[in-house]
Design an enzyme around this catalytic site. Structure first.
Site, mmCIF file in Angstrom:
data_model
loop_
_atom_site.group_PDB
_atom_site.id
_atom_site.type_symbol
_atom_site.label_atom_id
_atom_site.label_comp_id
_atom_site.label_asym_id
_atom_site.label_seq_id
_atom_site.Cartn_x
_atom_site.Cartn_y
_atom_site.Cartn_z
ATOM 1 N N ASP A 201 3.503 15.798 14.366
ATOM 2 C CA ASP A 201 4.878 16.871 14.009
ATOM 3 C C ASP A 201 6.036 16.231 14.015
ATOM 4 O O ASP A 201 5.715 14.731 14.332
ATOM 5 C CB ASP A 201 4.882 17.403 15.822
ATOM 6 N N GLU A 270 4.150 15.987 9.543
ATOM 7 C CA GLU A 270 4.838 16.802 9.206
ATOM 8 C C GLU A 270 6.575 16.504 9.142
ATOM 9 O O GLU A 270 6.472 15.434 9.614
ATOM 10 C CB GLU A 270 4.841 18.550 10.335
#
Length: 543
Positions: A201, A270
């Site tokens: 993330d 990401e």
């Protein structure tokens, strides 16, 4: 074509556990719910699951604020429940990826609790601390994605700490050797447990500019939000210094070195930066991350020019790296509503699955895409997302894409015996798994058919991509290598169109051989012209 690793061209099904299946009646999905429904996931024909955070957390950002990287939050179950998920998934031939949120923790993490106490404790440098300016204001102009300044005053140290997200999500200081070592130890804990991959993330947020330089202002006409509200003050700056620092690449290589000690695992990063595609190209490669994805196809622009331009842009920057595409996730409006608007339909939902699964790269499908779920309207009084609460009414937050998955016509659509943590819209009941199971032409069964069909075509899973010149609304490209090449065409509109096939699709004068066992609305070639119905597709073998 050489044998590829499992993740190369894989379809990865994102499970947002809070909204997947609740087994204990508290209204929140849990790990036993994933175990219960893994047979359903396997029936879709996907290769892997990515499970959003289930770690111990105060849930200020619903698990993306981690208080203990090595333990399961009781809301979701136990570590033994996770082991059951892993064991059953593997027995079904499904790989398991888990979210790792490395750039920041919760304020309730033991590291931060110690770091905040003084300027000379063992973890004093584990977070990003800075003195106030002479007038008491924060050390620079950095802003938080979730609104307001990115600095919070801590009276114990008489310093500010950095938070790129919520004030309860302090940023770790990756300039500190001990932080990097502890982070890698936490990653190794899960790799040792048997996970097959990591979804990283906001991975480009690990490092900050050590000089704490101000971000420069961005002109009004360039304030376009990707992954955040366009009217958010965050869009007022070029974020050159609070993320995407050169030092991060060294840490990516350290992380890859750790992962290379484990057989056939994968890291999916990401990225959200000023040029996310360039960042992806820089971070993905043989010595860095295996795959990357950004928010570029999670925008409102559903046009041939934008899709082609985005993919070609990345292809030019990352010819040897491997992308992973997504058109929906837990942070953005569901694609069938975002791109379909008033014209959202089952045909569009099925076409979108086929479209994202036909691009070069791996794919993340978000739970509910296989059902054609639309964005839910969540009233203000039912909102849970702090992001939406802060920016209401201009931006309603992320709750509309996070409502529980509808399983049946039972109360609460079979998601829970209790009151769901978010309201389930009535229109989703008609799209439940149970309602679609018996209809061979439902979005669910079309998705199943397409994903199984896709696996029979190596050119579609692993091949190169080259776009053909077309006009709106026809998107066309080829996939494959050498003699194994496919023609792929999509009509992005609701109206039938005719497209003259270019000469390049007739090698040695032979017309393409249609492949129509995919289950979608398909076009036909008549006299050298492809006739496509609204939301139609066309797959054919060339040569």
């Amino acid at each position: 074509m050489k044998t590829a690793s499992w993740w190369h061209g894989a379809v990865i099904y994102q499970v947002y556990p809070r909204s997947f299946r609740d087994t204990n009646g508290d209204g929140v999905g849990d790990l036993p719910g994933i175990v219960e429904k893994l047979d359903y996931i396997a029936s879709l024909g996907v290769d892997a699951i990515w499970i959003s955070p289930f770690f111990k957390s105060p849930m200020a950002d619903f698990g993306y604020d981690i208080a203990d990287y090595r333990d399961v939050d009781p809301l979701f179950g136990t570590i033994e429940d996770f082991d059951r998920v892993l064991a059953k998934a593997h027995s079904l031939g499904i790989k398991v990826m888990i979210d790792q949120v490395l750039s920041h923790t919760s304020i309730e993490h033991a590291w931060f609790q110690e770091s905040r106490e003084s300027r000379d404790n063992a973890k004093a440098d584990w977070y990003v601390w800075a003195d106030a300016r002479d007038d008491g204001t924060p050390p620079n102009n950095w802003l938080s994605i979730f609104g307001g300044v990115a600095w919070q005053w801590e009276p114990r140290r008489e310093q500010y700490y950095l938070h790129n997200f919520l004030t309860s999500q302090p940023d770790l200081n990756f300039h500190c050797d001990d932080v990097r070592a502890a982070t890698l130890d936490n990653v190794a804990f899960w790799l040792d447990r048997g996970v097959d991959g990591l979804r990283l993330d906001a991975i480009n947020f690990c490092y900050h500019d050590a000089q704490l330089r101000d971000n420069p202002p961005k002109p009004p006409h360039l304030r376009v939000g990707r992954g955040f509200s366009a009217d958010n003050p965050y869009a007022y700056q070029y974020h050159y210094y609070n993320n995407t620092q050169p030092e991060t690449l060294g840490f990516m290589e350290e992380l890859r070195g750790l992962m290379d000690r484990y057989p056939d695992v994968a890291a999916l990063g990401e990225f959200s930066s000023e040029d996310s595609l360039a960042t992806m190209a820089e971070y993905v490669g043989d010595q860095r991350l295996h795959m990357g994805y950004s928010f570029e196809l999670l925008t409102d622009d559903f046009s041939v020019d934008y899709i082609r331009g985005t993919v070609e842009n990345l292809e030019s920057k990352m010819p040897h790296g491997w992308p992973c595409w997504a058109i929906s996730n837990h942070d953005v409006e569901r694609a069938v509503s975002r791109w379909g608007g008033d014209e959202a339909s089952d045909a569009l939902a099925a076409q979108l699955v086929a479209l994202v699964c036909s691009l070069r790269g791996s794919v993340c499908l978000y739970q509910g895409e296989e059902l054609g779920l639309t964005e839910a309207e969540v009233p203000f009084e039912a909102l849970q997302d702090p992001y939406g609460i802060s920016f209401w009414p201009n931006f309603k937050g992320r709750d509309g894409c996070r409502t529980p998955l509808p399983w049946s016509d039972a109360p609460n659509t079979g998601f829970s015996d209790g009151t769901p943590w978010l309201p389930i819209p009535s229109e989703h009941r008609a799209r439940s798994v149970q309602a679609q199971e018996t209809d061979p032409n439902s979005v669910l069964n079309t998705t199943r058919r397409f994903l199984r069909w896709r696996k029979t075509l190596p050119a579609l899973v692993h091949g190169d991509i080259a776009f053909l010149d077309t006009r709106e609304p026809v998107l066309a490209f080829t996939r494959g290598n050498g003699d194994d090449r496919l023609l792929v065409v999509f009509n992005l509109s609701t109206t039938a169109v005719d497209w003259p096939l270019p000469a390049s699709t007739f090698p040695e004068g032979r017309p393409p051989t249609a492949l129509d066992d995919h289950g979608l609305l398909t076009g036909k070639v008549v006299g050298g012209e492809l006739k496509l119905p609204g939301r139609g597709v066309y797959f054919a073998r060339l040569g």
